[in-house]
Design a protein around this motif. Sequence first.
Motif, PDB file in Angstrom:
ATOM      1  N   GLU A  62       0.835  -1.209   0.000  1.00  0.00           N
ATOM      2  CA  GLU A  62       0.000   0.000   0.000  1.00  0.00           C
ATOM      3  C   GLU A  62       0.869   1.258   0.000  1.00  0.00           C
ATOM      4  O   GLU A  62       0.614   2.195  -0.750  1.00  0.00           O
ATOM      5  CB  GLU A  62      -0.931  -0.010   1.211  1.00  0.00           C
ATOM      6  N   HIS A  63       1.903   1.275   0.817  1.00  0.00           N
ATOM      7  CA  HIS A  63       2.775   2.448   0.865  1.00  0.00           C
ATOM      8  C   HIS A  63       3.591   2.589  -0.413  1.00  0.00           C
ATOM      9  O   HIS A  63       3.841   3.710  -0.857  1.00  0.00           O
ATOM     10  CB  HIS A  63       3.675   2.397   2.103  1.00  0.00           C
ATOM     11  N   GLU A  64       4.000   1.485  -1.000  1.00  0.00           N
ATOM     12  CA  GLU A  64       4.726   1.559  -2.265  1.00  0.00           C
ATOM     13  C   GLU A  64       3.815   2.092  -3.364  1.00  0.00           C
ATOM     14  O   GLU A  64       4.233   2.878  -4.210  1.00  0.00           O
ATOM     15  CB  GLU A  64       5.278   0.184  -2.646  1.00  0.00           C
ATOM     16  N   ARG A  65       2.543   1.710  -3.344  1.00  0.00           N
ATOM     17  CA  ARG A  65       1.575   2.220  -4.323  1.00  0.00           C
ATOM     18  C   ARG A  65       1.358   3.718  -4.136  1.00  0.00           C
ATOM     19  O   ARG A  65       1.300   4.477  -5.108  1.00  0.00           O
ATOM     20  CB  ARG A  65       0.240   1.472  -4.178  1.00  0.00           C
ATOM     21  N   LEU A  66       1.274   4.152  -2.883  1.00  0.00           N
ATOM     22  CA  LEU A  66       1.021   5.565  -2.586  1.00  0.00           C
ATOM     23  C   LEU A  66       2.223   6.466  -2.845  1.00  0.00           C
ATOM     24  O   LEU A  66       2.070   7.567  -3.363  1.00  0.00           O
ATOM     25  CB  LEU A  66       0.594   5.729  -1.122  1.00  0.00           C
ATOM     26  N   TYR A  67       3.424   6.005  -2.457  1.00  0.00           N
ATOM     27  CA  TYR A  67       4.585   6.897  -2.440  1.00  0.00           C
ATOM     28  C   TYR A  67       5.764   6.437  -3.297  1.00  0.00           C
ATOM     29  O   TYR A  67       6.763   7.129  -3.357  1.00  0.00           O
ATOM     30  CB  TYR A  67       5.065   7.089  -0.996  1.00  0.00           C
ATOM     31  N   GLY A  68       5.678   5.280  -3.920  1.00  0.00           N
ATOM     32  CA  GLY A  68       6.783   4.796  -4.741  1.00  0.00           C
ATOM     33  C   GLY A  68       7.691   3.847  -3.984  1.00  0.00           C
ATOM     34  O   GLY A  68       7.548   3.645  -2.785  1.00  0.00           O
ATOM     35  N   GLN A  69       8.640   3.271  -4.716  1.00  0.00           N
ATOM     36  CA  GLN A  69       9.466   2.223  -4.135  1.00  0.00           C
ATOM     37  C   GLN A  69      10.409   2.698  -3.033  1.00  0.00           C
ATOM     38  O   GLN A  69      10.874   1.907  -2.232  1.00  0.00           O
ATOM     39  CB  GLN A  69      10.286   1.527  -5.220  1.00  0.00           C
ATOM     40  N   TRP A  70      10.683   3.978  -2.943  1.00  0.00           N
ATOM     41  CA  TRP A  70      11.612   4.492  -1.934  1.00  0.00           C
ATOM     42  C   TRP A  70      10.886   5.136  -0.752  1.00  0.00           C
ATOM     43  O   TRP A  70      11.456   5.973  -0.056  1.00  0.00           O
ATOM     44  CB  TRP A  70      12.578   5.495  -2.567  1.00  0.00           C
ATOM     45  N   PHE A  71       9.655   4.734  -0.469  1.00  0.00           N
ATOM     46  CA  PHE A  71       8.865   5.348   0.603  1.00  0.00           C
ATOM     47  C   PHE A  71       9.545   5.268   1.961  1.00  0.00           C
ATOM     48  O   PHE A  71       9.342   6.115   2.817  1.00  0.00           O
ATOM     49  CB  PHE A  71       7.467   4.706   0.686  1.00  0.00           C
TER      50      PHE A  71
END
Length: 169
Positions: free
Chosen positions: A130-139
Amino acid sequence: MLNNEPVRSVPKPVKKEKEKVRYKPKKKAKREKNPLKSEVYKGRTIPSKKERGRIKPEEYRKTIERHGCQCFFCGSTHSLECHHVMPKGFSRNKSGKGVWRNLRFLCASCHRGEDGVHQNKDKMEQLQAEHERLYGQWFWCDVYDLYKLNLIPNTTKEAFEKYFEERMS
């Protein structure tokens, strides 16, 4: 000679002191970096991993502002705890930092309970996806991680936020 004792012509054996074995000095092993010490990269002092993983009050407030003050999984608003989505010390290459993009509120049972994210790998992966979807792979990175990866030109907050804004649009 009394009592018919035999005469000893040879003296009793004396224990010899063992020679001290001299050891060759060991080769000095490579000293590993102390993770609690700061490092210097391209002339900039980078804080220790422990310091970078700590959740600062401004990051805590920003997490509340962005994600709300409720548990991600069950929606509870009681006994909330701030969870590192990518845990600190997750691996050598990925060690989550205390930045708001890497933080999410969970209730105590969803965080540390028997079916919490630390015991249930599926829940952990769901939250990370979910966080990778929201903010990208370097979240999970902070400004110093992105700088060391040459993704931003300097360690300013403006360069850091600009990087993520470009990825979101």
